[in-house]
Design an enzyme around this catalytic site. Sequence first.
Site: not given
Ligand code: RIB
Length: 294
Positions: A40, A239, A244-245
Amino acid sequence: MTAIAVLGSTNMDLVTYVARAPALGETVTGRELRTVPGGKGANQAVAAARAGGEVVMIGAVGTDEFGSRLRTNLEHAGVDTDLLHTAAGPSGTAHIVVDDEGANAIVVIPGANGTVTALGPGEHAAIAATGLLLLQLELPLSTVTEAARAAKALGVRTILTPSPVQLLPSELLDAIDLLIPNEHEAAALSGCDEPHAAAEVLLRQVPEVVITLGPKGCLYAARGGESVWFPAPEVTAVDTTGAGDTFVGTLAVALGEGRGVPEALAWASSAAALCVQRPGASTSMPYRSEIDAS
Ligand code: RIB
């Protein structure tokens, strides 16, 4: 350029694509396995850098073969990795199942992320030199709290993604300016399933909240104001990992540039919509020109 520090995880994502995720006790046959840089923290750093931010990453990778690949991935995105330490042992990994709807289930093994137990002078200096600090919960909670409090004392704006969701101490919440849970995290933290009600409860703890609602958009609420719902672009997801990130990293850049909340949320939503149309986490994050053109 918006200066952003990200304190968070760096994981290698081991992603299995399958028609339908197995139930407990069940075996299913998947289609494909991919190893994709994620985590994240690193995802938010890559998203912010691609959106045009000047980003420093604080965290750790391991001494295994994943460690150097994870570091290189951040560097290719233009993220400063001077404070991404290398800890003896394995890097963090995330074991992800993605189904035909693009939905995912994730198990994270912290590895090197768990070694980030305190901040040194370099980390404090990096936080002091930025305008925004992005935090999530894949590093030890005490370190996240230390960083948030240090930022708050310096007047650096703090944004927390409360994932993986857990009980949050008031020492941490008191130092958070903007909380960005998804609807499940918002429900877990507030005890309310309905987003408006959840936002109302969360505003007792932090001054601003954005609840992300996937294809339904997001709900913004600030103390003393009405909550406002913003729609998301309609797209077909392949996918959703890292969406969110992407939203958070892009939003941070927009807010750092002084854009108003509606414009910043629309821009971040466009970025997340581009992300879900491509496989993988950091591999699917859009560049500024793509977000502007969408
Ligand atoms: O938010 C997605 C992420 O959550 C993935 O990339 C995984 O590594 C987890 O940390």
